[in-house]
Every structure is written in C-alpha cells, then in structure tokens.
Scaffold this active site. Structure first.
Site, PDB file in Angstrom:
ATOM      1  N   ASN A 118       0.849  -1.227   0.056  1.00 59.39           N
ATOM      2  CA  ASN A 118      -0.227  -0.018   0.202  1.00 59.39           C
ATOM      3  C   ASN A 118       0.753   1.158   0.073  1.00 59.39           C
ATOM      4  O   ASN A 118       1.681   1.452   1.117  1.00 59.39           O
ATOM      5  CB  ASN A 118      -1.003  -0.080   1.275  1.00 59.39           C
ATOM      6  CG  ASN A 118      -1.936   0.879   1.165  1.00 59.39           C
ATOM      7  OD1 ASN A 118      -2.269   1.475   0.237  1.00 59.39           O
ATOM      8  ND2 ASN A 118      -2.765   1.024   2.262  1.00 59.39           N
ATOM      9  N   HIS A 131     -13.204  -5.087  11.594  1.00 56.97           N
ATOM     10  CA  HIS A 131     -12.898  -3.660  12.210  1.00 56.97           C
ATOM     11  C   HIS A 131     -14.114  -2.784  12.519  1.00 56.97           C
ATOM     12  O   HIS A 131     -14.715  -2.323  11.686  1.00 56.97           O
ATOM     13  CB  HIS A 131     -11.981  -3.125  11.085  1.00 56.97           C
ATOM     14  CG  HIS A 131     -10.962  -3.581  10.878  1.00 56.97           C
ATOM     15  ND1 HIS A 131      -9.997  -2.560  10.157  1.00 56.97           N
ATOM     16  CD2 HIS A 131     -10.180  -4.465  11.003  1.00 56.97           C
ATOM     17  CE1 HIS A 131      -8.783  -3.278  10.066  1.00 56.97           C
ATOM     18  NE2 HIS A 131      -8.958  -4.353  10.638  1.00 56.97           N
ATOM     19  N   ARG A 174     -12.148  -5.714  16.328  1.00 53.98           N
ATOM     20  CA  ARG A 174     -11.075  -4.900  16.633  1.00 53.98           C
ATOM     21  C   ARG A 174     -11.742  -3.375  16.861  1.00 53.98           C
ATOM     22  O   ARG A 174     -12.607  -3.009  16.419  1.00 53.98           O
ATOM     23  CB  ARG A 174      -9.872  -4.659  15.662  1.00 53.98           C
ATOM     24  CG  ARG A 174      -8.999  -3.713  15.868  1.00 53.98           C
ATOM     25  CD  ARG A 174      -7.928  -3.443  14.885  1.00 53.98           C
ATOM     26  NE  ARG A 174      -8.539  -2.502  13.888  1.00 53.98           N
ATOM     27  CZ  ARG A 174      -7.880  -1.725  12.965  1.00 53.98           C
ATOM     28  NH1 ARG A 174      -6.505  -2.158  12.825  1.00 53.98           N
ATOM     29  NH2 ARG A 174      -8.192  -0.730  12.495  1.00 53.98           N
ATOM     30  N   TYR A 214      -6.026   7.124  13.310  1.00 57.77           N
ATOM     31  CA  TYR A 214      -5.779   5.741  12.758  1.00 57.77           C
ATOM     32  C   TYR A 214      -6.985   4.956  13.028  1.00 57.77           C
ATOM     33  O   TYR A 214      -7.605   4.771  13.917  1.00 57.77           O
ATOM     34  CB  TYR A 214      -4.614   5.051  12.904  1.00 57.77           C
ATOM     35  CG  TYR A 214      -4.590   3.619  12.483  1.00 57.77           C
ATOM     36  CD1 TYR A 214      -5.100   2.624  13.363  1.00 57.77           C
ATOM     37  CD2 TYR A 214      -4.750   3.377  11.128  1.00 57.77           C
ATOM     38  CE1 TYR A 214      -5.231   1.289  13.018  1.00 57.77           C
ATOM     39  CE2 TYR A 214      -4.999   1.991  10.784  1.00 57.77           C
ATOM     40  CZ  TYR A 214      -5.424   1.107  11.791  1.00 57.77           C
ATOM     41  OH  TYR A 214      -5.605  -0.046  10.996  1.00 57.77           O
ATOM     42  N   ASP A 245      -5.326  -1.962  18.172  1.00 51.96           N
ATOM     43  CA  ASP A 245      -4.171  -1.469  17.131  1.00 51.96           C
ATOM     44  C   ASP A 245      -3.573  -0.311  17.604  1.00 51.96           C
ATOM     45  O   ASP A 245      -4.146   0.891  17.447  1.00 51.96           O
ATOM     46  CB  ASP A 245      -4.497  -1.495  15.755  1.00 51.96           C
ATOM     47  CG  ASP A 245      -3.161  -1.542  14.984  1.00 51.96           C
ATOM     48  OD1 ASP A 245      -3.181  -1.901  13.671  1.00 51.96           O
ATOM     49  OD2 ASP A 245      -2.208  -1.540  15.283  1.00 51.96           O
ATOM     50  N   HIS A 276      -0.855   0.685  16.528  1.00 47.50           N
ATOM     51  CA  HIS A 276      -0.391   1.329  15.014  1.00 47.50           C
ATOM     52  C   HIS A 276       1.003   1.888  15.337  1.00 47.50           C
ATOM     53  O   HIS A 276       1.416   2.776  14.899  1.00 47.50           O
ATOM     54  CB  HIS A 276      -1.272   2.117  14.493  1.00 47.50           C
ATOM     55  CG  HIS A 276      -1.294   1.898  12.961  1.00 47.50           C
ATOM     56  ND1 HIS A 276      -0.961   2.678  12.149  1.00 47.50           N
ATOM     57  CD2 HIS A 276      -1.907   1.007  12.586  1.00 47.50           C
ATOM     58  CE1 HIS A 276      -1.097   2.267  11.055  1.00 47.50           C
ATOM     59  NE2 HIS A 276      -1.732   1.121  11.099  1.00 47.50           N
ATOM     60  N   GLU A 316      -2.028  -4.753  19.510  1.00 45.44           N
ATOM     61  CA  GLU A 316      -1.282  -4.927  18.390  1.00 45.44           C
ATOM     62  C   GLU A 316      -0.452  -3.554  18.098  1.00 45.44           C
ATOM     63  O   GLU A 316      -0.624  -2.481  18.257  1.00 45.44           O
ATOM     64  CB  GLU A 316      -1.938  -5.123  17.294  1.00 45.44           C
ATOM     65  CG  GLU A 316      -1.448  -5.140  15.826  1.00 45.44           C
ATOM     66  CD  GLU A 316      -2.560  -5.019  14.428  1.00 45.44           C
ATOM     67  OE1 GLU A 316      -3.592  -5.102  14.711  1.00 45.44           O
ATOM     68  OE2 GLU A 316      -1.850  -4.641  13.419  1.00 45.44           O
ATOM     69  N   GLU A 337       3.078  -6.646  11.352  1.00 41.47           N
ATOM     70  CA  GLU A 337       2.424  -6.460   9.863  1.00 41.47           C
ATOM     71  C   GLU A 337       3.296  -5.981   8.914  1.00 41.47           C
ATOM     72  O   GLU A 337       3.293  -5.954   7.592  1.00 41.47           O
ATOM     73  CB  GLU A 337       1.035  -5.879   9.843  1.00 41.47           C
ATOM     74  CG  GLU A 337       1.123  -4.544  10.327  1.00 41.47           C
ATOM     75  CD  GLU A 337      -0.060  -3.744  10.466  1.00 41.47           C
ATOM     76  OE1 GLU A 337      -0.846  -4.160  11.194  1.00 41.47           O
ATOM     77  OE2 GLU A 337      -0.174  -2.723   9.880  1.00 41.47           O
ATOM     78  N   ARG A 381       2.033 -11.283  12.967  1.00 38.03           N
ATOM     79  CA  ARG A 381       1.226 -10.727  12.076  1.00 38.03           C
ATOM     80  C   ARG A 381       1.361 -10.712  10.798  1.00 38.03           C
ATOM     81  O   ARG A 381       0.607 -10.281   9.981  1.00 38.03           O
ATOM     82  CB  ARG A 381       1.051  -8.974  12.565  1.00 38.03           C
ATOM     83  CG  ARG A 381       0.490  -8.856  13.695  1.00 38.03           C
ATOM     84  CD  ARG A 381      -0.978  -8.935  13.818  1.00 38.03           C
ATOM     85  NE  ARG A 381      -1.695  -7.584  12.946  1.00 38.03           N
ATOM     86  CZ  ARG A 381      -2.851  -7.674  12.342  1.00 38.03           C
ATOM     87  NH1 ARG A 381      -3.290  -8.862  11.832  1.00 38.03           N
ATOM     88  NH2 ARG A 381      -3.174  -6.676  11.499  1.00 38.03           N
ATOM     89  N   HIS A 430      -2.167 -10.470   9.293  1.00 43.88           N
ATOM     90  CA  HIS A 430      -2.758  -9.014   8.691  1.00 43.88           C
ATOM     91  C   HIS A 430      -3.637  -9.564   7.452  1.00 43.88           C
ATOM     92  O   HIS A 430      -3.524 -10.143   6.572  1.00 43.88           O
ATOM     93  CB  HIS A 430      -1.392  -8.567   8.332  1.00 43.88           C
ATOM     94  CG  HIS A 430      -1.713  -7.013   7.842  1.00 43.88           C
ATOM     95  ND1 HIS A 430      -0.966  -6.095   6.806  1.00 43.88           N
ATOM     96  CD2 HIS A 430      -2.302  -6.095   8.440  1.00 43.88           C
ATOM     97  CE1 HIS A 430      -1.192  -5.029   6.966  1.00 43.88           C
ATOM     98  NE2 HIS A 430      -2.379  -4.927   7.889  1.00 43.88           N
ATOM     99  N   ASP A 448      -6.129  -3.549   2.176  1.00 45.01           N
ATOM    100  CA  ASP A 448      -4.705  -3.655   1.226  1.00 45.01           C
ATOM    101  C   ASP A 448      -3.915  -4.702   1.141  1.00 45.01           C
ATOM    102  O   ASP A 448      -2.872  -4.812   0.475  1.00 45.01           O
ATOM    103  CB  ASP A 448      -3.830  -2.318   1.508  1.00 45.01           C
ATOM    104  CG  ASP A 448      -3.499  -2.291   3.177  1.00 45.01           C
ATOM    105  OD1 ASP A 448      -4.523  -2.061   3.823  1.00 45.01           O
ATOM    106  OD2 ASP A 448      -2.375  -2.680   3.313  1.00 45.01           O
ATOM    107  N   GLU A 473      -7.326 -11.507  10.404  1.00 40.12           N
ATOM    108  CA  GLU A 473      -7.954 -10.293  10.053  1.00 40.12           C
ATOM    109  C   GLU A 473      -8.874 -10.344   8.982  1.00 40.12           C
ATOM    110  O   GLU A 473      -8.332 -10.729   7.956  1.00 40.12           O
ATOM    111  CB  GLU A 473      -6.666  -9.136  10.046  1.00 40.12           C
ATOM    112  CG  GLU A 473      -7.414  -7.780   9.788  1.00 40.12           C
ATOM    113  CD  GLU A 473      -6.310  -6.783  10.028  1.00 40.12           C
ATOM    114  OE1 GLU A 473      -5.191  -6.941   9.877  1.00 40.12           O
ATOM    115  OE2 GLU A 473      -6.743  -5.479  10.200  1.00 40.12           O
ATOM    116  N   TRP A 480       2.590   6.689  11.816  1.00 42.10           N
ATOM    117  CA  TRP A 480       1.256   6.879  11.488  1.00 42.10           C
ATOM    118  C   TRP A 480       0.655   5.401  12.039  1.00 42.10           C
ATOM    119  O   TRP A 480       1.187   4.351  11.905  1.00 42.10           O
ATOM    120  CB  TRP A 480       1.277   6.808  10.009  1.00 42.10           C
ATOM    121  CG  TRP A 480      -0.169   6.870   9.607  1.00 42.10           C
ATOM    122  CD1 TRP A 480      -0.994   7.797  10.080  1.00 42.10           C
ATOM    123  CD2 TRP A 480      -0.805   5.891   9.186  1.00 42.10           C
ATOM    124  NE1 TRP A 480      -2.407   7.410   9.579  1.00 42.10           N
ATOM    125  CE2 TRP A 480      -2.277   6.192   8.842  1.00 42.10           C
ATOM    126  CE3 TRP A 480      -0.534   4.512   8.667  1.00 42.10           C
ATOM    127  CZ2 TRP A 480      -3.319   5.292   8.502  1.00 42.10           C
ATOM    128  CZ3 TRP A 480      -1.447   3.658   7.857  1.00 42.10           C
ATOM    129  CH2 TRP A 480      -2.888   4.100   7.801  1.00 42.10           C
TER     130      TRP A 480
END
Ligand code: CS2
Ligand code: MG
Length: 412
Positions: A37, A122, A147, A159, A220, A222, A246, A272, A293, A322, A326, A349, A412
């Site tokens: 991605n 999600h 999640r 996020y 997550d 992130h 996560e 991931e 992941r 993961h 994407d 996921e 991010w």
C-alpha cells in the site's frame, strides 16, 4: 510443466492492487498478490523488470528452488518490496500446484486442522455511540472477534476510524476507511499520545459494559508508543481482557518488547510491517509476543510464512495474519488456506473487501460462524476478471503522514 509467461496486473477497484499471473506451457494459471500500500509500483517494477525474465522457462513445480533462487540470487535480500515480489511468485506457484493436483490449496499444506478460521472485523467510531453502532453491526453479521478503534477527544483524525462506522459489512461506504489517499501528497494527521493513553481505557470499559465479556476484543496502537507508554497501555487494558494489543511500539528494536512484557499480561501481536523470520528471532525465542502478524503478501509468500509459523510453534506463538483491504483477495485467500492447515493458527484479520474489489477477484471464501473457510475449488479459488481489472486503472495513493502537536513527524 514450465512457466510460459508471467504478467503483472496493477488494478484499482476501490484501491490499488498488484497481481502476478503465471501461466504454464500447458495452460494452467496461478495468481499471486504483491500489493504494498502506497508503494505498489515499486513491487510491480521489481517483478516486471527483474523477476519475470527469470521465471520464463523455469519448472513451475519447483516452488522451493524458485523461492531460494529469487531470495539468495538477488543478493540484496529481505525488505518489503523484495519480499512482496517473492510472495507473489510463491503464491502463484502454489495456486498452480494445487490446481494440477485437483485439490484446494489447504489440502497440500497439511489439510484442515479446524472447521474454519476465526476472524476479527474492524469496528470503529469517531465517538462511543458511533463505535457502539459499528460493534453492533459486526455482532449482527456474526463476528465473534472485533477490533476496536475510536477517535480521541481533541484530535481531528485517528488511525482506523471509518467515516461511516455504521456502514454494514461489504458495501462501499465502509471503504472511506481506506487510509491511502489519492492525492499529490500524503494527508497529514496530528497526534497526541497522552490524550490517547487517557482515552483508550475508558473506551474498553464502555464496550465491555455495553457488550459483555464474551466477545473477543482487539486494539491496534499502530506503532505509536514508546516502550514504557506501551507498557502503561497494556497494563491499563488488563481489566478488559483483550484478545490482543497490536503494534504497541515500533519493534525493529526487538529489545523494546522486553520492557512491555515486564509490565503487562495483555497479549501482544506484532509484525504486519515485518517481512522475514529474522524480524521475529528474539521476539519469538524470548516469548515477547503472542501473535505473528506477517501476511503471506508481505513476507515472502506461503513457503516463507509457513517457516515463520513453524519457528513460532516451538514457542507457542500463534498466527494473526494481517488482512486489511490492502492485502488483495488473493493474499487473503492464501492466508485462509494456510490458516486452515496450521496447528498454531490464532486468528485472521478480515476487514472485508468492497464489492468493487470482490467483483474483480471473485468469491474466494465463505464467512459463517465468526470464521472463514477457504474455497473448495482446486487452488486458491481466485476468479480474476482481467477485463474488469482493466477498467480500474492505477491511481497513485499515499498513506497519511503523522505528526505530533509540535509538528515532529511521528509513526502513523
Ligand atoms: C492496520 C492496517 O489492519 C491493520 O492492522 O495496521 O490496516 C494498516 O494500517 C494498513 O495495512 C496500511 O496500509
Ligand atoms: Mg495493524
């Protein structure tokens, strides 16, 4: 059976995907996913300009030799682009091998070790009411693991928060959530770790209060926390019995997880953004994580993720591959086939691809009872529609860039 040709197809039905199509001299076709991605064309070029010329004429059955030839032969090894390209080749060759054998791929990977692969969806919301709507929608769809991501008071965007959280599973409005923006420059987001750490425990207290103890909850972080902040978050969430927390901290520094592990019993999932077993060496051997992941698409394919999971099995570490939108339906199908066979499968996921995406790649699995079963057709079960794929040309898209309140670039 020799490889006669290999085609790299970049298509964008809702978001960008990189697909490798390998055709043998007796007309058997296999598909692999090489989507990365925000950097898709790097993988497409790696395949088209450097790998495809090496594939033509090779024995399509020689999956392991091809994997080693591409991994060691490039000299410059590992990394997300290389391992996504190798993943696409590996997955396509496994698809071919299973088609020739007349079996669904999981039967070549050891057969079914379970009825279906438990998945998590999600749920998100800019605030608690919107989050509750999203959790309820997932429970009504039959998810048993969810999640939880929400907005943070004082922050414009965070996020993982879909703009239409109440959207039902599988329709396009749900995919405003795709973080990669088609724009000349990446969107910039603003972050405040202290505000986040103050807010998250209250979110899980509210969710447990509304939905009870049975549903498995995941979160997550992130990559956004320092080790001691991650430890603080893990400890603050212990009363809410998460299935996993996560990416609590960037884990290139594998030592960092020791600090987190010292302070919390909340299960940890990482990887991931990892693409080889070496990224996990200490994390697994020292029991610093509970779930791996890495998806098939980003970590060198089925052959490679299988090796990682066999190493993880020695330490009772399970898979948690993961599976956002994407990773293409090809990558998701490969993960579900491997997940069906792995003894140390944990959870998959399942963000649910949009209708536009599924029209191009075909229905590759069955969702029921909170889990996925792979297609029973020979191979992966992919029905790639090249004509429809051609109607969705590539558009460059960037993942957001995150900055702290003072403007410093942050994860991010
Ligand atoms: C996320 C991903 O699903 C997840 O766990 O971390 O959606 C991640 O943000 C995307 O794959 C980035 O493209
Ligand atoms: Mg993640």
């Amino acid at each position: 059976m020799l490889i006669e040709r290999a085609d790299v197809i970049v298509t964008s039905p809702g978001r960008n995907f990189v697909t490798l199509k390998i055709t043998t001299d007796d007309g058997v076709v296999g598909y692999g996913d090489g989507t990365l991605n925000g950097r898709e064309l790097a993988v497409a070029s790696y395949l088209t300009d450097h790998v495809v010329p090496l594939l033509v004429g090779r024995d399509a059955h020689a999956i392991e030799d091809t994997w080693q030839y591409l991994y060691r032969g490039a000299y410059w090894r590992r990394g997300p682009v290389t391992m996504a390209a190798i993943a696409a080749v590996d997955t396509a060759l496994w698809d071919i091998k299973a088609k020739v054998a007349g079996l669904p791929l999981y039967q070549l990977l050891g057969g079914a070790s379970r009825e279906r692969c438990l998945v998590y969806g999600h749920a998100s919301g800019k605030d608690i009411p919107e989050l509750f709507d999203s959790v309820r929608a997932h429970l009504e769809e039959g998810f048993r693991a969810i999640r939880i991501q929400t907005g943070v008071p004082g922050l414009d965007s965070v996020y993982g928060v879909a703009s239409s959280a109440a959207a039902s599973i599988g329709d396009d409005t749900r995919y405003d959530y795709e973080p990669a923006r088609r724009s000349a420059l990446p969107a910039e987001e603003s972050w405040d770790t202290r505000a986040y750490l103050r807010h998250v425990p209250s979110v899980f207290e509210a969710v447990r209060g509304e939905f009870g103890e049975d549903v498995a909850l995941l979160h997550d972080a992130h990559h956004r926390l320092t080790p001691i902040q991650a430890a603080k978050l893990g400890k603050s969430l212990e009363p809410y019995d998460l299935f996993w927390l996560e990416d609590v901290t960037p884990a290139e520094n594998q030592e960092a997880l020791r600090w987190v592990r010292h302070h919390t019993t909340t299960p940890l999932a990482i990887g991931e953004v990892f693409n080889s077993v070496w990224d996990y060496q200490h994390l697994i051997r020292e029991q610093l994580i509970d779930y791996v992941r890495s998806p098939i698409t980003h970590a060198g394919g089925i052959s490679s993720v299988r090796r990682i999971m066999d190493y993880a099995a020695m330490y009772q570490v399970k898979s948690g591959m993961h599976g956002p939108t994407d990773v293409s339906p090809i990558g998701l199908a490969a993960a579900v086939h491997l997940g069906m066979a792995l003894h140390n499968f944990g959870i998959q996921e399942y963000m649910v691809h949009s209708e536009r995406t599924r029209e191009v790649f075909g229905p590759t699995h069955e969702f029921a009872g909170g889990g996925l079963r792979p297609s029973e057709e020979p191979g992966l079960g992919i029905h790639f529609d090249e004509a429809l794929a051609a109607e969705h040309p590539y558009e460059r898209a960037y993942l957001p860039v995150n900055r702290l309140q003072d403007g410093t670039v942050h994860d991010w």
